[in-house]
Design a protein around this motif. Structure first.
Motif, PDB file in Angstrom:
ATOM      1  N   HIS A  94       0.821  -1.212   0.000  1.00  0.00           N
ATOM      2  CA  HIS A  94       0.000   0.000   0.000  1.00  0.00           C
ATOM      3  C   HIS A  94       0.855   1.261   0.000  1.00  0.00           C
ATOM      4  O   HIS A  94       0.490   2.264  -0.598  1.00  0.00           O
ATOM      5  CB  HIS A  94      -0.954  -0.008   1.196  1.00  0.00           C
ATOM      6  CG  HIS A  94      -0.253  -0.068   2.523  1.00  0.00           C
ATOM      7  ND1 HIS A  94       0.386  -1.208   2.959  1.00  0.00           N
ATOM      8  CD2 HIS A  94      -0.060   0.866   3.466  1.00  0.00           C
ATOM      9  CE1 HIS A  94       0.937  -0.954   4.137  1.00  0.00           C
ATOM     10  NE2 HIS A  94       0.668   0.288   4.476  1.00  0.00           N
ATOM     11  N   LEU A  95       2.015   1.183   0.666  1.00  0.00           N
ATOM     12  CA  LEU A  95       2.903   2.348   0.655  1.00  0.00           C
ATOM     13  C   LEU A  95       3.669   2.447  -0.654  1.00  0.00           C
ATOM     14  O   LEU A  95       3.903   3.531  -1.173  1.00  0.00           O
ATOM     15  CB  LEU A  95       3.905   2.261   1.813  1.00  0.00           C
ATOM     16  CG  LEU A  95       3.357   2.567   3.194  1.00  0.00           C
ATOM     17  CD1 LEU A  95       4.475   2.462   4.218  1.00  0.00           C
ATOM     18  CD2 LEU A  95       2.752   3.958   3.221  1.00  0.00           C
ATOM     19  N   ILE A  96       4.049   1.292  -1.185  1.00  0.00           N
ATOM     20  CA  ILE A  96       4.858   1.276  -2.397  1.00  0.00           C
ATOM     21  C   ILE A  96       4.101   1.871  -3.572  1.00  0.00           C
ATOM     22  O   ILE A  96       4.666   2.564  -4.403  1.00  0.00           O
ATOM     23  CB  ILE A  96       5.330  -0.167  -2.666  1.00  0.00           C
ATOM     24  CG1 ILE A  96       6.408  -0.494  -1.651  1.00  0.00           C
ATOM     25  CG2 ILE A  96       5.821  -0.339  -4.086  1.00  0.00           C
ATOM     26  CD1 ILE A  96       7.006  -1.833  -1.757  1.00  0.00           C
ATOM     27  N   ARG A  97       2.796   1.638  -3.600  1.00  0.00           N
ATOM     28  CA  ARG A  97       2.015   2.189  -4.704  1.00  0.00           C
ATOM     29  C   ARG A  97       1.773   3.685  -4.549  1.00  0.00           C
ATOM     30  O   ARG A  97       1.332   4.335  -5.481  1.00  0.00           O
ATOM     31  CB  ARG A  97       0.661   1.465  -4.798  1.00  0.00           C
ATOM     32  CG  ARG A  97       0.795   0.138  -5.501  1.00  0.00           C
ATOM     33  CD  ARG A  97      -0.553  -0.431  -5.865  1.00  0.00           C
ATOM     34  NE  ARG A  97      -0.580  -1.836  -5.538  1.00  0.00           N
ATOM     35  CZ  ARG A  97      -1.177  -2.341  -4.471  1.00  0.00           C
ATOM     36  NH1 ARG A  97      -1.855  -1.557  -3.664  1.00  0.00           N
ATOM     37  NH2 ARG A  97      -1.127  -3.625  -4.234  1.00  0.00           N
ATOM     38  N   LYS A  98       2.017   4.226  -3.364  1.00  0.00           N
ATOM     39  CA  LYS A  98       1.623   5.616  -3.141  1.00  0.00           C
ATOM     40  C   LYS A  98       2.770   6.593  -2.938  1.00  0.00           C
ATOM     41  O   LYS A  98       2.652   7.757  -3.284  1.00  0.00           O
ATOM     42  CB  LYS A  98       0.725   5.705  -1.892  1.00  0.00           C
ATOM     43  CG  LYS A  98      -0.533   4.893  -1.983  1.00  0.00           C
ATOM     44  CD  LYS A  98      -1.458   5.411  -3.055  1.00  0.00           C
ATOM     45  CE  LYS A  98      -2.681   4.530  -3.172  1.00  0.00           C
ATOM     46  NZ  LYS A  98      -3.354   4.713  -4.449  1.00  0.00           N
ATOM     47  N   ILE A  99       3.835   6.143  -2.319  1.00  0.00           N
ATOM     48  CA  ILE A  99       4.871   7.085  -1.918  1.00  0.00           C
ATOM     49  C   ILE A  99       6.238   6.518  -2.265  1.00  0.00           C
ATOM     50  O   ILE A  99       6.468   5.318  -2.136  1.00  0.00           O
ATOM     51  CB  ILE A  99       4.792   7.368  -0.400  1.00  0.00           C
ATOM     52  CG1 ILE A  99       3.466   8.051  -0.076  1.00  0.00           C
ATOM     53  CG2 ILE A  99       5.943   8.247   0.065  1.00  0.00           C
ATOM     54  CD1 ILE A  99       3.101   8.007   1.367  1.00  0.00           C
ATOM     55  N   ALA A 269       6.192  -0.915  -7.925  1.00  0.00           N
ATOM     56  CA  ALA A 269       4.860  -0.303  -7.881  1.00  0.00           C
ATOM     57  C   ALA A 269       3.973  -0.827  -9.000  1.00  0.00           C
ATOM     58  O   ALA A 269       2.759  -0.904  -8.859  1.00  0.00           O
ATOM     59  CB  ALA A 269       4.975   1.207  -7.972  1.00  0.00           C
TER      60      ALA A 269
ATOM     61  N   LYS B  74       2.489   9.216 -10.983  1.00  0.00           N
ATOM     62  CA  LYS B  74       3.376   8.216 -10.382  1.00  0.00           C
ATOM     63  C   LYS B  74       4.795   8.345 -10.917  1.00  0.00           C
ATOM     64  O   LYS B  74       5.761   8.131 -10.189  1.00  0.00           O
ATOM     65  CB  LYS B  74       2.847   6.808 -10.649  1.00  0.00           C
ATOM     66  CG  LYS B  74       1.756   6.429  -9.687  1.00  0.00           C
ATOM     67  CD  LYS B  74       1.349   4.996  -9.843  1.00  0.00           C
ATOM     68  CE  LYS B  74       0.324   4.634  -8.781  1.00  0.00           C
ATOM     69  NZ  LYS B  74      -0.264   3.320  -9.009  1.00  0.00           N
ATOM     70  N   ILE B  79       7.441   6.939  -8.180  1.00  0.00           N
ATOM     71  CA  ILE B  79       6.941   5.645  -7.739  1.00  0.00           C
ATOM     72  C   ILE B  79       7.118   4.619  -8.839  1.00  0.00           C
ATOM     73  O   ILE B  79       7.350   3.452  -8.597  1.00  0.00           O
ATOM     74  CB  ILE B  79       5.462   5.776  -7.313  1.00  0.00           C
ATOM     75  CG1 ILE B  79       5.371   6.642  -6.073  1.00  0.00           C
ATOM     76  CG2 ILE B  79       4.826   4.421  -7.078  1.00  0.00           C
ATOM     77  CD1 ILE B  79       3.994   7.083  -5.727  1.00  0.00           C
ATOM     78  N   SER B  80       7.023   5.085 -10.069  1.00  0.00           N
ATOM     79  CA  SER B  80       7.144   4.182 -11.203  1.00  0.00           C
ATOM     80  C   SER B  80       8.092   4.824 -12.210  1.00  0.00           C
ATOM     81  O   SER B  80       8.304   6.029 -12.170  1.00  0.00           O
ATOM     82  CB  SER B  80       5.750   3.978 -11.796  1.00  0.00           C
ATOM     83  OG  SER B  80       5.799   3.060 -12.843  1.00  0.00           O
ATOM     84  N   PRO B  95       4.340  14.147  -2.493  1.00  0.00           N
ATOM     85  CA  PRO B  95       3.280  13.470  -3.222  1.00  0.00           C
ATOM     86  C   PRO B  95       2.043  13.283  -2.355  1.00  0.00           C
ATOM     87  O   PRO B  95       2.073  12.568  -1.377  1.00  0.00           O
ATOM     88  CB  PRO B  95       3.914  12.131  -3.578  1.00  0.00           C
ATOM     89  CG  PRO B  95       4.969  11.907  -2.548  1.00  0.00           C
ATOM     90  CD  PRO B  95       5.245  13.205  -1.844  1.00  0.00           C
ATOM     91  N   ILE B  97      -0.508  11.735  -3.322  1.00  0.00           N
ATOM     92  CA  ILE B  97      -1.220  10.904  -4.285  1.00  0.00           C
ATOM     93  C   ILE B  97      -2.481  10.365  -3.658  1.00  0.00           C
ATOM     94  O   ILE B  97      -3.511  10.274  -4.272  1.00  0.00           O
ATOM     95  CB  ILE B  97      -0.304   9.771  -4.774  1.00  0.00           C
ATOM     96  CG1 ILE B  97       0.893  10.434  -5.408  1.00  0.00           C
ATOM     97  CG2 ILE B  97      -1.054   8.851  -5.690  1.00  0.00           C
ATOM     98  CD1 ILE B  97       1.224  10.084  -6.763  1.00  0.00           C
ATOM     99  N   GLU B  98      -2.387   9.984  -2.410  1.00  0.00           N
ATOM    100  CA  GLU B  98      -3.615   9.618  -1.739  1.00  0.00           C
ATOM    101  C   GLU B  98      -3.480  10.032  -0.291  1.00  0.00           C
ATOM    102  O   GLU B  98      -2.556   9.623   0.383  1.00  0.00           O
ATOM    103  CB  GLU B  98      -3.845   8.119  -1.841  1.00  0.00           C
ATOM    104  CG  GLU B  98      -5.235   7.726  -1.426  1.00  0.00           C
ATOM    105  CD  GLU B  98      -5.397   6.233  -1.523  1.00  0.00           C
ATOM    106  OE1 GLU B  98      -5.177   5.568  -0.510  1.00  0.00           O
ATOM    107  OE2 GLU B  98      -5.716   5.742  -2.612  1.00  0.00           O
ATOM    108  N   ALA B 101      -2.469   7.629   2.976  1.00  0.00           N
ATOM    109  CA  ALA B 101      -1.776   6.390   2.663  1.00  0.00           C
ATOM    110  C   ALA B 101      -0.808   6.140   3.810  1.00  0.00           C
ATOM    111  O   ALA B 101       0.004   6.988   4.127  1.00  0.00           O
ATOM    112  CB  ALA B 101      -1.015   6.520   1.353  1.00  0.00           C
TER     113      ALA B 101
END
Lengths: 272, 427
Positions: A94-99, A269, B74, B79-80, B95, B97-98, B101
């Motif tokens: 959950h953290l990897i996808r966001k930050i 991610a 992202k 992140i990506s 970020p 982003i959400e 989080a």
């Protein structure tokens, strides 16, 4: 590697906070709290002592419970840091996808968390040593270095394992099994001195004895556990000949593991 | 020097999912033997996206679902990584982003502030300094030592927003976070964002489906469409284009009346057969000139006698902001309407809407208690257009209506009037 060290400094606060979070979460709403950390080594120590009374393991001048507890401490630290480290990236998806922050933070945090639990076990060890009338000598100052080496040994598996686990969850399932097998190939239940005697003194496997012993000590934990017991209980410096093969292995594996991890990191991610 | 450089970025994902270990081993074996591998099809989430952002700019990114907005963010938040091309960011990125989080239910609000702050990269000393401010902003003074799992969802979101916006970064990346909490808190969030943007001069990238918000906050807007930059430029122009496009899609999707109508309610006593807009010469139109006279023609099929019916029609924007409503109550007084088809006309003089896309909603009630027998939104789309014959005065450019206003300068200490110019410009 230099970048890795720099990151470590930049993100030291995050490391500390995440490790604190792991510990707080594990022991919140538990009355005994962090004392649970000593539950596993003490139970295993009692079981091994019981088994030992049937099969007879020569523990030399050291009482067996003390010897096996001093072995269980580094072993459980290594085992849990490695197994949890391998799962740490996926469990923080959950953290990897966001930050963004360097992803090696996760395996490192695991190590630090386990380090705190190891520290608590030292209290128990001190108690046991006092009970049996053992005083630590100046050789105990080797401990920080030995523990650092244990951390590196654990990371050399957990970095590469954590990266692979993102792509295939099989890794985190297989690893605990392999690790528990590895315990029998490490001097946890029996002291290294017995192996040494069998292979180097008695030459039990004939001309293969020397090779077998090297193979045995290729497992970094063989040297580490022995060094724990040597420095703390025997008041001797670590047996470097028993540590060397493992050190060579870690020196090769750790940079590879780190490189694989950093290569794969950018895609965590997308995949996790 | 631009603070963000996005150079021809393409991001591809493989469709389908990662396969089993057996499959992977088979693929490795095939590769070792040099056999061709069956490739999974690629999906381009971003396709050759190229733009730069200057320091202090507030860039809005809009587009339909799956246009690649979040993928782009992202990349910017590291992140990506792009499949091709490069992203360069000069400065510290925060970020958002959400929001929330990494908030953890078992920890208290206080503990979460320190944890989340560290995750977002705020130094501990700074969190300490801003702690009270964060708590005050989130309105959580009483609950700060309560575990988060006892919070209402609004409370945790407020906490998340308060922490996230206390980062001291050069670049803020904001993805759909403004719509948090209840109305009062949304207002507060909006003010805080605006404060960060306008007063502190931060560079902001804002992704939102709330086009009005984007239009209001941003200095430039990118419109993404299927991973490509469809249009970029001044907010009003881009947003209008997005609305128009959206409308085209909606109209394309559904030619028939019933399928475009939203939020419909009918008892079955009356059905809407058709609705048309006629211009002053009686021709059906959907593009209405600015300030034109129009007539809406509604045909209903009545299947059960209606007593004292009232007909209503209203205009709303494509995001369902009700602009105005009018009903027939005092103008058409019918005791009853029998079964069969009937036609209702509503004549409107000089429709005062400013150019843009709009839609009609129509309703029918029965009896003195005004029981709703028919209601539908989004019944009929139309656009107000300006042309050289019907220009929009330069004095009313933003919003939905033109005001009939007169300005004058009353006290005259020392002013000089320019000669009056008939200054009218086409919008």
């Amino acid at each position: 590697m230099i970048q890795a060290a720099k990151n470590l400094i930049t993100y030291r606060e995050l490391l500390a906070v995440l490790a604190w979070k792991n510990i707080a979460l594990r022991y919140k709403q538990a009355y005994v709290g962090i004392a649970w950390a000593v539950f596993k080594p003490i139970t295993l120590m009692l079981i091994f002592t019981l088994v030992k009374s049937f099969v007879g393991i020569d523990s030399g001048a050291i009482p067996y419970p003390l010897l096996t507890f001093a072995a269980l401490m580094p072993w459980i630290f290594f085992q849990e840091a490695t197994a949890d480290g391998v799962g740490s990236v996926v469990s923080n998806a959950h953290l990897i996808r966001k930050i963004y922050f360097p992803r090696e933070i996760f395996p490192l945090t695991t190590v630090i968390t386990k380090l705190v639990e190891l520290g608590i076990n030292f209290v128990i060890l001190a108690g046991l040593m006092a009970w049996y009338g053992f005083m630590p000598t100046a050789e105990a100052l080797w401990l920080p270095l030995i523990i650092l080496y244990t951390i590196l040994a654990s990371l050399s598996i957990s970095l590469i394992g954590a990266a692979m686990n993102v792509y295939s969850r099989d890794v985190a399932n297989v690893l605990p099994i392999l690790l528990s097998l590895m315990m029998y190939a490490s001097p946890v239940i029996y002291p290294l001195a017995l192996v040494k005697e069998k292979l180097l003194v008695n030459q039990a496997a004939g001309e293969w004895s020397g090779t077998l012993y090297t193979l045995y000590t290729l497992n970094p934990m063989a040297g580490i556990i022995d060094a724990f017991q040597q420095t703390l209980l025997h008041g001797q410096p670590p047996d470097f000949s028993a540590m060397l093969p493992g050190m060579v292995l870690v020196t090769i594996l750790l940079p590879i593991g780190y490189m694989v991890f950093k290569r794969a990191e950018a895609y965590f991610a997308d995949v996790v | 020097m631009p603070i963000i450089e996005v150079n021809h970025v393409t991001k591809e994902y493989r469709l389908g999912q990662l396969q089993s270990l057996k499959h992977t081993l088979q693929r490795i074996a095939a590769r070792l033997r040099g056999q061709p591998l069956p490739e999974r099809p690629l999906f381009k989430a971003l396709d050759d996206v190229d733009f730069k952002v200057e320091a202090g700019e507030v860039l809005g990114i809009i587009g339909h679902n799956g246009a690649g907005k979040s993928t782009l963010l992202k990349m910017l938040a590291q992140i990506s990584v792009p499949t091709r091309g490069s992203v360069k960011v000069h400065g510290k990125v925060a970020p958002l982003i959400e929001v929330g989080a990494g908030l953890i239910g078992d920890l208290t609000g206080r503990e979460n502030i320190f944890l989340n702050g560290a995750i977002l990269g705020i130094p501990k000393a700074e969190i300490r300094k801003k702690f009270d401010e964060i708590v005050a902003f989130a309105e959580l003074e009483e609950f700060i030592d309560t575990p988060l799992k006892r919070y209402s969802s609004g409370m945790s979101v407020r906490l998340g927003f308060a922490i996230a916006t206390s980062i001291d970064a050069d670049i803020l990346i904001v993805d759909e976070v403004l719509a948090v909490g209840d109305l009062a808190f949304q207002r507060k969030c909006f003010d805080r964002m605006e404060e960060m943007i306008k007063r502190q001069g931060k560079t902001v990238l804002l992704v939102s489906h709330n086009i009005r918000q984007v239009e209001r906050l941003c200095s430039r807007v990118l419109l993404l469409d299927h991973g490509r930059i469809d249009f970029a430029g001044e907010p009003r122009t881009v947003c209008d284009r997005f609305y128009t496009k959206n409308d085209a899609i909606i109209a394309d999707n559904s030619k028939s009346l019933s399928s475009i109508a939203r939020n419909t309610y009918q008892t079955g006593e009356i059905e809407l057969v058709s609705a048309t807009i006629l211009d002053s010469t009686g021709h059906p139109i959907t593009r209405i000139p600015y300030k034109a006279d129009i007539t809406i023609v509604m045909r209903f099929k009545i299947t059960n006698t209606l007593r004292t019916p009232t007909f209503g029609a209203g205009i709303h924007t494509t995001d369902f902001l009700y602009l105005t409503t009018h009903n027939s109550e005092q103008q058409v007084t019918l005791e009853f309407v029998d079964k069969g088809e009937c036609e209702i006309h509503c004549h409107i003089r000089t429709l005062p809407l400013l150019p843009g896309p709009y839609s009609w909603r129509i309703g029918v009630t029965e009896g003195d208690a005004a029981r709703t027998v028919f209601y539908a939104e989004n019944v009929l789309h139309f656009q107000i257009v300006a042309d050289s014959n019907h220009p929009v005065p330069i004095t009313s450019r933003q919003g939905f209506f033109e005001l009939d206003a007169n300005w004058s300068f009353e006290s005259e200490p020392n002013v000089k009037h320019t000669p009056a110019v008939a200054g009218r410009a086409v919008h």
